[in-house]
Design a protein around this motif. Structure first.
Motif, PDB file in Angstrom:
ATOM      1  N   LEU A  14      41.652 129.351  47.487  1.00 37.36           N
ATOM      2  CA  LEU A  14      41.999 129.304  48.897  1.00 37.36           C
ATOM      3  C   LEU A  14      42.683 127.982  49.212  1.00 37.36           C
ATOM      4  O   LEU A  14      43.687 127.922  49.904  1.00 37.36           O
ATOM      5  CB  LEU A  14      40.739 129.400  49.755  1.00 37.36           C
ATOM      6  N   TYR A  83      41.591 142.276  52.930  1.00 36.78           N
ATOM      7  CA  TYR A  83      40.729 141.321  53.633  1.00 36.78           C
ATOM      8  C   TYR A  83      40.804 139.935  52.979  1.00 36.78           C
ATOM      9  O   TYR A  83      40.953 138.918  53.653  1.00 36.78           O
ATOM     10  CB  TYR A  83      39.283 141.824  53.657  1.00 36.78           C
ATOM     11  N   ASN A  84      40.738 139.903  51.638  1.00 38.89           N
ATOM     12  CA  ASN A  84      40.842 138.617  50.940  1.00 38.89           C
ATOM     13  C   ASN A  84      42.166 137.934  51.217  1.00 38.89           C
ATOM     14  O   ASN A  84      42.236 136.721  51.411  1.00 38.89           O
ATOM     15  CB  ASN A  84      40.687 138.813  49.428  1.00 38.89           C
ATOM     16  N   LEU A  87      42.129 136.436  54.712  1.00 42.48           N
ATOM     17  CA  LEU A  87      41.362 135.184  54.792  1.00 42.48           C
ATOM     18  C   LEU A  87      42.113 134.047  54.110  1.00 42.48           C
ATOM     19  O   LEU A  87      42.081 132.907  54.582  1.00 42.48           O
ATOM     20  CB  LEU A  87      39.971 135.365  54.178  1.00 42.48           C
TER      21      LEU A  87
ATOM     22  N   ILE B  74      36.948 129.243  58.893  1.00 42.57           N
ATOM     23  CA  ILE B  74      37.811 129.174  57.705  1.00 42.57           C
ATOM     24  C   ILE B  74      39.217 128.717  58.071  1.00 42.57           C
ATOM     25  O   ILE B  74      39.960 128.205  57.248  1.00 42.57           O
ATOM     26  CB  ILE B  74      37.838 130.522  56.974  1.00 42.57           C
ATOM     27  N   TRP B  77      39.130 124.923  57.619  1.00 39.89           N
ATOM     28  CA  TRP B  77      38.010 124.840  56.686  1.00 39.89           C
ATOM     29  C   TRP B  77      37.665 123.415  56.295  1.00 39.89           C
ATOM     30  O   TRP B  77      36.569 123.140  55.850  1.00 39.89           O
ATOM     31  CB  TRP B  77      38.278 125.699  55.463  1.00 39.89           C
ATOM     32  N   PHE B 294      32.811 136.662  48.600  1.00 41.82           N
ATOM     33  CA  PHE B 294      33.882 137.514  49.084  1.00 41.82           C
ATOM     34  C   PHE B 294      33.410 138.886  49.554  1.00 41.82           C
ATOM     35  O   PHE B 294      34.187 139.634  50.108  1.00 41.82           O
ATOM     36  CB  PHE B 294      34.958 137.656  48.004  1.00 41.82           C
ATOM     37  N   TRP B 297      30.908 137.027  52.589  1.00 43.54           N
ATOM     38  CA  TRP B 297      31.607 135.984  53.334  1.00 43.54           C
ATOM     39  C   TRP B 297      30.763 134.750  53.560  1.00 43.54           C
ATOM     40  O   TRP B 297      30.841 134.126  54.585  1.00 43.54           O
ATOM     41  CB  TRP B 297      32.098 136.514  54.684  1.00 43.54           C
ATOM     42  N   PHE B 299      30.751 131.546  52.048  1.00 40.48           N
ATOM     43  CA  PHE B 299      31.450 130.696  51.090  1.00 40.48           C
ATOM     44  C   PHE B 299      30.617 129.491  50.688  1.00 40.48           C
ATOM     45  O   PHE B 299      30.680 129.028  49.565  1.00 40.48           O
ATOM     46  CB  PHE B 299      32.788 130.228  51.661  1.00 40.48           C
TER      47      PHE B 299
END
Lengths: 437, 332
Positions: A14, A83-84, A87, B74, B77, B294, B297, B299
């Motif tokens: 990410l 969805y991933n 995000l 996020i 983040w 994931f 959610w 993290f």
């Protein structure tokens, strides 16, 4: 696969995106000459193949470009990755201008704060909300917040069944109540070749798929008067009504024995649809198997509403389908809302709904060619379910966690039963509650 | 090779090798300096990429472990609330569901690593010894053995998933329909047997690597050693334990380390074989972290678990490298 520290880096992935975006620098903004704008749109896969979806969405985008001069780059993202990817885009701040989402994610994604409100001048740019089917518009609105999601298309669960198997068993009417459903299911569960093994089952569903599991838990729980969450937003998956609803679903396999335990390892709804087409399963709950039926030239099917008992809450489906969001960070928000307005215009809605066999979200589209009079006799059943017998999926911020939690719990029930264990319905739902609250 | 700066007084080198003079030593160190600078330049691109692709994300992952990062923050983040060790307490407390699952998973993963490593090594060694002897068709067999390694792991694993399918997979067809060994079709991808399926697929995809490494090592063992041993009356087993094993010792040490790390971090095989959610009986550490991060959610919790995994593997690797791996030569 052979990369050490894979997971550590997966988490950090990410952030790499974020760094890369930072290095790339700011994107240009300012000049709003339509010819200079290129919008990026992450569209969803609404058909059996990505190519078909891409062609339909590109046709819509092409007409938009012809009308406004604004270029649109369409990228179809498969549901499993969506969805991933969203995000990732949210955390990096560099995403598309416009994106499609599943209706059930509306609240969780809005909670990220990364999306532009569909109100004020944004709403004006897309031509207001009056033309929408009001139930669809409302289902995209998280209570007590500024609305960000705009409905694109609606879908509801229905009961689809194999008419050849029904005829062979001498059944003339689809079941309307759950007692009838189980009775019909038992008549359809037979050993057709006499080898001592049952090879045709009354029901086929992907019992290992978290999405369908959670949707059925929602619908059947609602029928008993249950809910996934209480007024304070706490998960209530193990409330008596929810337990009753899930028990009904699990019983189809464990007690009524009208659903093959083999399905405990089926995690794709497409595989279950194949079983219906092949005649190894007679009935399925689905939002839209029509494209798959057509791709295999399968015509021996019919549609009926999802059963409901007399006196129970008449919830036969959730309000499903696809919504769209505009990124707050998009340099072309106005153009993006303009595109959204174009996609939800009656003409385009009639085109999209016809191509994907979905329900339009604007009222006028129901009377427009090519949707009106396209010979799809499922529309009446589905439209009635959407209008009178659907409940919106809970619009709470942690629905993105609740949906997989309940879906996984139900999957474990089936898998425990199939491998000789105890489904422990109440215990597993309580564990899911504990994990969420 | 000659020194660049050679003082006229320096005596010419002779086979008797007199002790090096000062100038000689100076010239040598200059050369070393030049070598070192070249080495640095050669390493820079790799180091830079390693930094961006591995090190920085890893550090960010460590940072995430100390924050309450979820979907609601996020977007910013880096500003996710710092909550110290809370994720670790949650993930490591054996009395709650998450903690006990984590420890059970670490234990299961350790068993998985040991079993797959042992089987892959044994198969790889057997194959390497067999194919190191000369016979017709050796080249063909070597290629054949490497097939699982050449097929993309994703494709191979999907094929296994089809074969393990309970209703129409070929494995149940053979076991139940053809051979009649079992009365009922067992489930291979859920329940207790899923752990066995995971081991089978992992060994299938990893043993060719062990085979390749060991074969390369074996080819460096001079043939005459075996001939001498055979003359002295050493049998096959004795030759294997007294000559082969000690001679491939170094390759073994490296192989065990690499395979061990890969296996402990195993993600793709269970992910493709079982789908996004592994069955409890076959849950490994990396898929569990994925599930927390994931699918749920959470993290922060996922970050804490990866951090612990990282530390544990780092400690094991450091000890292993210092104690077991052969030392590189200090000079020249």
């Amino acid at each position: 696969m052979k990369i050490p520290m894979r997971t550590a880096s997966a988490l950090g992935a990410l952030s790499v995106v974020a760094i890369a975006a930072g290095l790339a620098g700011c994107s240009s903004s300012g000049s709003e000459n339509p010819e200079d704008i290129t919008l990026t749109w992450w569209a969803t896969q609404q058909s059996a193949s990505i190519e078909t979806s891409q062609a339909v969405w590109e046709a819509v985008a092409g007409r938009f470009t012809d009308e406004t001069g604004i270029d649109v780059e369409v990228e179809v993202i498969p549901w499993a990755d969506l969805y991933n990817k969203i995000l990732g885009a949210v955390s990096s701040g560099s995403g598309p201008d416009l994106l499609n989402i599943g209706t059930t994610w509306t609240s969780s994604l809005q909670d990220t704060g990364a999306f532009a409100p569909a109100s004020g001048e944004n709403l004006d740019a897309m031509g207001g909300s009056d033309r929408f089917v009001q139930s669809a518009w409302e289902a995209a609105h998280v209570p007590d917040t500024e609305q960000t999601a705009v409905p694109l298309m609606s879908a509801v669960y229905s009961l689809y069944y194999n008419t050849a198997l029904f005829e062979a068993a001498g059944i003339t009417e689809p079941p309307a109540t759950w007692d009838e459903f189980v009775e019909v299911g038992k008549q359809l569960t037979v050993d057709t070749d006499g080898d001592g093994q049952i090879d045709q089952w009354g029901l086929t569903m992907p019992a290992a798929a978290t999405t369908q599991n959670s949707h059925m838990a929602f619908i059947l729980g609602q029928q008993e008067g249950g809910s996934f969450v209480d007024e304070d937003g706490n998960a209530t998956l193990s409330s008596p009504a929810q337990v009753e609803g899930v028990t009904r679903y699990v019983d189809f396999m464990t007690t009524d024995k009208i659903w093959s335990p083999s399905n405990a390892e089926t995690n794709l709804i497409a595989d279950a649809v194949d079983q219906l087409i092949d005649g190894t399963g007679a009935m399925i709950f689905h939002t839209n198997p029509l494209a798959q039926f057509a791709s295999r030239d399968f015509t021996d099917w019919a549609i009926a509403p999802v059963p409901v008992d007399e006196g129970a809450e008449e919830v036969r489906s959730l309000v499903g389908g696809t919504n769209a969001l505009v990124f707050e960070d998009s340099p072309h928000k106005e153009a993006a809302f303009q595109l959204l307005g174009f996609i939800t215009s009656p003409e385009e809605q009639a085109f999209i709904a016809n191509e994907f066999s979905v329900l339009p979200v604007v009222t006028e589209a129901y009377d427009l060619e090519p949707y009106a009079g396209n010979g799809d006799d499922t529309i009446a059943v589905r439209q009635e379910t959407l209008a009178d017998a659907s409940a919106p999926f809970p619009l709470v911020p942690n629905i993105g966690e609740i949906e997989p939690a309940v879906g996984n719990a139900v999957r474990e029930m089936f898998q425990a039963f199939a491998t000789g264990g105890d489904p422990d319905i109440e215990g597993r739902l309580q564990a899911a509650d504990a994990q969420l609250n | 090779m000659t020194s660049l700066v050679e003082s006229p007084e320096a005596p010419p080198e002779t086979p008797d090798a007199p002790p090096p003079t000062r100038a000689h030593r100076w010239g040598k160190s200059l050369l070393a300096l030049r070598d070192a600078r070249l080495a640095v330049w050669l390493i820079v691109p790799a180091a830079f990429l390693e930094l961006i692709i591995h090190i920085i994300p890893m550090l960010l992952g460590v940072w995430i472990a100390f924050t309450d990062l979820d979907q609601s923050n996020i977007r910013n983040w880096l500003q996710a609330p710092f909550i110290g060790l809370e994720n670790f307490f949650r993930g490591l407390d054996p009395s709650n569901a998450i903690g006990s699952e984590f420890f059970a998973t670490v234990g299961r993963t350790a068993i998985y690593v040991l079993v797959v490593l042992a089987l892959s090594w044994a198969l790889g060694m057997a194959g390497a010894v067999y194919l190191n002897s000369k016979f017709r068709g050796r080249g063909l067999l070597r290629t054949f053995f490497l097939v699982p390694y050449a097929i993309p792991s994703y494709v191979g694993t999907i094929a296994w998933a089809f074969m393990f399918n309970q209703r129409d997979g070929v494995i149940n067809q053979i076991l139940v329909d053809t051979l009649g060994l079992l009365p009922e079709r067992p489930f291979w991808l859920i329940g207790d047997l899923s752990f066995i399926s995971l081991i089978i697929v992992s060994v299938w995809s990893l043993w060719p690597f062990a085979f390749l490494m060991l074969l390369a090592a074996l080819q460096n063992v001079p043939e005459d050693v075996y001939e001498a041993a055979a003359l002295d009356g050493a049998g096959n087993w004795k030759q294997f334990t007294r000559i082969t094993l000690p001679m491939v010792n170094q390759a073994n040490a490296v192989l065990v380390l690499i395979l061990g790390l890969w296996l402990f971090n195993q993600f793709s095989i269970p992910f493709v074989l079982f789908g996004p959610a592994s069955p409890d009986q076959a849950m490994l550490v990396s898929p569990l972290i994925y599930q927390n991060s994931f699918l749920q959610w959470d993290f922060g919790l996922g970050g804490a678990m990866s951090f612990l995994l990282l530390i544990a593997l780092l400690i094991v690797s450091v000890f292993y490298i210092r104690l077991v791996l052969p030392k590189g030569k200090e000079d020249d």
